[in-house]
Design a protein around this motif. Sequence first.
Motif, mmCIF file in Angstrom:
data_model
loop_
_atom_site.group_PDB
_atom_site.id
_atom_site.type_symbol
_atom_site.label_atom_id
_atom_site.label_comp_id
_atom_site.label_asym_id
_atom_site.label_seq_id
_atom_site.Cartn_x
_atom_site.Cartn_y
_atom_site.Cartn_z
ATOM 1 N N ALA A 118 -25.763 -18.248 -11.507
ATOM 2 C CA ALA A 118 -25.392 -18.301 -12.949
ATOM 3 C C ALA A 118 -26.546 -17.848 -14.094
ATOM 4 O O ALA A 118 -26.309 -17.282 -14.934
ATOM 5 C CB ALA A 118 -24.622 -19.460 -13.039
ATOM 6 N N VAL A 175 -27.137 -14.426 -14.196
ATOM 7 C CA VAL A 175 -26.460 -13.629 -14.996
ATOM 8 C C VAL A 175 -26.553 -14.026 -16.497
ATOM 9 O O VAL A 175 -26.593 -12.963 -17.398
ATOM 10 C CB VAL A 175 -24.975 -14.154 -14.679
ATOM 11 C CG1 VAL A 175 -23.901 -13.606 -15.644
ATOM 12 C CG2 VAL A 175 -24.625 -13.445 -13.332
ATOM 13 N N TRP A 190 -20.842 -14.694 -8.411
ATOM 14 C CA TRP A 190 -21.699 -13.893 -9.587
ATOM 15 C C TRP A 190 -22.213 -12.668 -9.350
ATOM 16 O O TRP A 190 -22.459 -11.727 -10.159
ATOM 17 C CB TRP A 190 -22.551 -14.628 -10.337
ATOM 18 C CG TRP A 190 -22.061 -15.554 -11.334
ATOM 19 C CD1 TRP A 190 -22.151 -17.091 -11.040
ATOM 20 C CD2 TRP A 190 -21.365 -15.294 -12.585
ATOM 21 N NE1 TRP A 190 -21.508 -17.573 -12.407
ATOM 22 C CE2 TRP A 190 -20.982 -16.448 -13.394
ATOM 23 C CE3 TRP A 190 -20.751 -14.186 -13.009
ATOM 24 C CZ2 TRP A 190 -20.305 -16.808 -14.315
ATOM 25 C CZ3 TRP A 190 -20.123 -14.443 -14.158
ATOM 26 C CH2 TRP A 190 -19.834 -15.410 -14.796
#
Length: 230
Positions: free
Chosen positions: A102, A105, A220
């Motif tokens: 995460a 990202v 992700w």
Amino acid sequence: MTDPSHSAAGLLDNVRCLLFDFDGPLCGLFAGHPAEVVAERMVAWLEERGLDFYAGAAPTDPMEVLRDAGHKLGEQDVARLEEFLTGEEVAAVDAAEPTPDADRVVRALAAGGVRLAVASNNGRAAVAHYLDRRGLTAYFGDRLHGRAADPALMKPHPDSVRRALRSAGTAPAEALMVGDSATDFQAADQLGIPFLGFAKSPRHDLALRHAGATHTISAWRPLLTALAPA
């Protein structure tokens, strides 16, 4: 589940702002401070003040306890319970588990010029505390939107999503909402915002698709692949 990177890449076309739900897509907030325990503490808090309204078993989801309080109690008591819950959420941050990839990202999206915002049913203080601990605050700025004082405005009501969208100065068609629950999809759908479901299990995927989500990922990695320089 639909994990192909080209599908994720297609959703990113023309996206100027990505709206994150918090607990799930960014972290497991209650990984070390279980939600069930928080709900029990909320009910105990109500009992200690003579405010308990459960005749039978109480919910094990803190958000459901807060929603119920919104229907049963006065504004001041609801505000005090919400403050108690926010304190529990802030405490939970210290043992929260970052969702794998995460952070990467977030940085990749920001590097690509995408504005980032959070629209959450959790308290804003918990969101801000977590992002600060992860060194991610600068990527979001002040575009952090937790629940409002009125529990009725929690998702699926679009209040927090609308606030996040406005703070980013972005039109619905130019945004993408990423969430892990049916209520996330419903809130985004009411505003005409494209949606990407974050489903960590087949059960979550089924719930999202039953709600109407047509695109889901289970991690992700596909989005990271889509964001990688050609």
